[in-house]
Scaffold this motif. Structure first.
Motif, PDB file in Angstrom:
ATOM      1  N   PRO A  55       6.542 -10.407  -6.378  1.00  0.00           N
ATOM      2  CA  PRO A  55       6.940  -8.996  -6.360  1.00  0.00           C
ATOM      3  C   PRO A  55       8.421  -8.763  -6.645  1.00  0.00           C
ATOM      4  O   PRO A  55       8.780  -7.815  -7.350  1.00  0.00           O
ATOM      5  N   GLN A  59      10.027  -6.273  -9.526  1.00  0.00           N
ATOM      6  CA  GLN A  59      10.931  -5.158  -9.216  1.00  0.00           C
ATOM      7  C   GLN A  59      12.263  -5.290  -9.945  1.00  0.00           C
ATOM      8  O   GLN A  59      12.782  -4.318 -10.501  1.00  0.00           O
ATOM      9  N   GLU A  94      -0.204   0.990  -8.201  1.00  0.00           N
ATOM     10  CA  GLU A  94      -0.774  -0.132  -7.459  1.00  0.00           C
ATOM     11  C   GLU A  94       0.213  -0.866  -6.554  1.00  0.00           C
ATOM     12  O   GLU A  94      -0.169  -1.428  -5.536  1.00  0.00           O
ATOM     13  N   GLN A  95       1.490  -0.870  -6.924  1.00  0.00           N
ATOM     14  CA  GLN A  95       2.431  -1.778  -6.268  1.00  0.00           C
ATOM     15  C   GLN A  95       3.089  -1.149  -5.033  1.00  0.00           C
ATOM     16  O   GLN A  95       2.822  -0.004  -4.674  1.00  0.00           O
ATOM     17  N   ASN A  96       3.990  -1.918  -4.429  1.00  0.00           N
ATOM     18  CA  ASN A  96       4.669  -1.465  -3.208  1.00  0.00           C
ATOM     19  C   ASN A  96       5.784  -0.466  -3.528  1.00  0.00           C
ATOM     20  O   ASN A  96       6.096  -0.201  -4.689  1.00  0.00           O
ATOM     21  N   ARG A  97       6.403   0.039  -2.476  1.00  0.00           N
ATOM     22  CA  ARG A  97       7.384   1.117  -2.639  1.00  0.00           C
ATOM     23  C   ARG A  97       8.616   0.680  -3.425  1.00  0.00           C
ATOM     24  O   ARG A  97       9.231   1.486  -4.136  1.00  0.00           O
ATOM     25  N   TYR A  99       8.725  -1.494  -5.926  1.00  0.00           N
ATOM     26  CA  TYR A  99       8.390  -1.484  -7.348  1.00  0.00           C
ATOM     27  C   TYR A  99       8.228  -0.047  -7.857  1.00  0.00           C
ATOM     28  O   TYR A  99       8.630   0.265  -8.976  1.00  0.00           O
ATOM     29  N   LYS A 100       7.635   0.816  -7.045  1.00  0.00           N
ATOM     30  CA  LYS A 100       7.444   2.218  -7.456  1.00  0.00           C
ATOM     31  C   LYS A 100       8.783   2.876  -7.785  1.00  0.00           C
ATOM     32  O   LYS A 100       8.913   3.599  -8.777  1.00  0.00           O
ATOM     33  N   ASP A 136       4.063  10.255  -1.438  1.00  0.00           N
ATOM     34  CA  ASP A 136       4.286   8.967  -0.791  1.00  0.00           C
ATOM     35  C   ASP A 136       5.046   9.164   0.531  1.00  0.00           C
ATOM     36  O   ASP A 136       5.851  10.094   0.662  1.00  0.00           O
ATOM     37  N   ASP A 138       7.326   7.269   1.664  1.00  0.00           N
ATOM     38  CA  ASP A 138       8.702   6.803   1.543  1.00  0.00           C
ATOM     39  C   ASP A 138       9.563   7.824   0.784  1.00  0.00           C
ATOM     40  O   ASP A 138       9.253   8.146  -0.374  1.00  0.00           O
TER      41      ASP A 138
END
Length: 459
Positions: A55, A59, A94-97, A99-100, A136, A138
């Motif tokens: 990951p 990122q 799909e990915q975590n915060r 990466y978003k 989201d 976050d």
């Protein structure tokens, strides 16, 4: 080879990938490195790393791409041509915060450069995913998504409509109610970018309930937030009387007048712009501003700043004065004419001088009393010199000539007209002579009548 030696090969490979994306991301922060990175084929090397199994590598690769795309439109175009956008959009969902945030940054960096690049983001289906990110948990993800949506919407009405159609506006209104100042700022900016293109888009923002929330933030202590709030309200108010009235009904007066005394120059400018956009529509809205003390406040603001910060205030005084004799007199009573004369003489930029000339013409065109109020400030010779100067822009010459004509056609104060008899070109001189005839002929008529003489009616 032992198992440990085999695994060590993979560890070294992972370490090398990590080091590579970190170094590229670092190098991309310096403009002098960009061309070298591009020539080395950095885009094609970063693309597979967006789908890396680690990951942090994903990122950092996205961050590096964002920094590269942010630099110029050629690199942003390379992101589009490299078929990188579909990967980003897929991973965004799909990915975590972490990466978003990085993926949204790339979309923002690509979309900011041109309508064509922003359209490429729309075409790859990014809007729906970005709108989902607005929900989201976050705040950083929300902020990154709002940045991207705002940069897409700012280009033109079609792209802005695409953002609206994706369902972004109600969620943007929720974002300005969040506690994080940075999120509030960028959400207000995005609403401004959506509203600016057309009355229909502005109405969408109004229908989502944005005006009341924006109006409540006018007195927020954060200067950058106030700039964006005032800008958003201006972009709504500028389109029509109805939209301007909706902004006024949110009880922004007299609260907005305090922003004209703000320490931040751009808060002053945006507050003046908001008042201008309301004043231009109708005499009734201008009268409301006068009653709230808005004219005097804007004049004080013009006196406290320089350059382009003055421009919307100057134009606002012209709009108010243009509506009626009484409103123009309100500008005169508030000592607006001397301040506009100062701007006409002091400001180095022609477009600001042109605005001041136009405003003075709007004040002086109503009655002899209005014209005299302008003439006694020694403004007419300045307007004449600007009109005749070869260094003046065409717009400044046109507006100076129009202002002189407007004022002269009503001016009966002869001491202000006398210098024109010697200096004015024929096309101006005819108006001066005409005013002398209006003032002097009645006296000649009385004199000749008393003597029993005849007065010719031929000019």
């Amino acid at each position: 080879m032992s198992q440990r030696q085999v695994l060590q090969v993979f560890e070294q490979y992972q370490k090398a990938r990590t080091q590579f994306v970190q170094m590229v991301a670092e190098l991309a922060t310096r403009p002098q490195n960009i061309e070298t990175l591009q020539n080395a084929g950095v885009m094609s090397l970063l693309r597979p790393l967006l789908l890396d199994v680690v990951p942090t590598i994903q990122q950092t690769a996205a961050l590096a791409l964002g920094r590269l795309a942010n630099y110029n439109d050629d690199l942003a175009e390379a992101v589009v041509k490299g078929d990188i956008l579909p990967q980003l959009v897929y991973s965004l969902a799909e990915q975590n915060r972490f990466y978003k945030k990085a993926a949204a940054f790339v979309l923002r960096a690509v979309g900011k450069h041109s309508p064509q690049l922003a359209q490429a983001i729309v075409d790859c289906g990014a809007l729906d995913t970005l709108v989902i990110c607005l929900e989201d948990f976050d705040p950083g993800v929300k902020e990154a998504a709002v940045w991207a949506l705002g940069y897409i919407a700012r280009h033109n009405a079609e792209l802005s409509q695409a953002v609206v159609d994706a369902g972004a506006v109600p969620l943007l209104v929720l974002c300005i109610q969040e506690p994080e100042i940075a999120l509030k700022r960028i959400a207000a900016s995005a609403l401004s970018d959506i509203s600016k293109h057309s009355p229909e888009l502005a109405q969408t923002v109004v229908d989502a309930g944005a005006i009341a929330h924006l109006a409540q933030m006018i007195l927020n202590p954060d200067a950058k937030l106030k700039r964006q709030v005032l800008s958003a309200l201006s972009q709504v108010a500028k389109h029509s009387v109805d939209l301007a009235e909706m902004v006024v009904e949110a009880e922004i007066f007299p609260v907005v007048l305090t922003c004209l005394k703000d320490k931040d120059e751009y808060v002053k400018k945006n507050a003046s712009t908001l008042i201008r956009e309301i004043a231009k529509h109708t005499p009734e809205l201008s009268q409301l501003i006068v009653n709230a003390g808005g004219v005097a406040a804007v004049i004080d603001c013009i006196g406290s700043c320089k350059g382009n910060i003055r421009l919307p205030g100057i134009m606002m005084l012209g709009y108010v004065a243009a509506h009626s004799e009484n409103l123009a007199m309100a500008v005169i009573i508030s000592k607006g004419v001397p301040q506009l004369s100062v701007c006409l003489s002091e400001e180095p930029e022609d477009h600001i001088k042109a605005a001041a000339a136009w405003a003075l013409g709007q004040i002086g065109r109503h009655t002899p009393e209005h014209a005299r109020a302008v003439a006694v400030t020694n403004t007419l010779p300045v307007l004449l010199s600007l009109y005749m100067s070869a260094e003046s822009s065409e717009d400044l010459q046109v507006k100076s000539k129009k202002a002189i004509k407007n004022i002269l056609q009503k001016c009966t104060y002869l001491p202000a007209l006398e210098p024109f008899l010697y200096d004015a070109p024929p096309n101006i001189l005819k108006h001066v002579v005409g005013q002398f005839s209006k003032v002097l002929f009645p006296w000649i008529f009385r004199y000749t009548s008393a003597e029993g003489g005849q007065l010719s009616t031929t000019y």
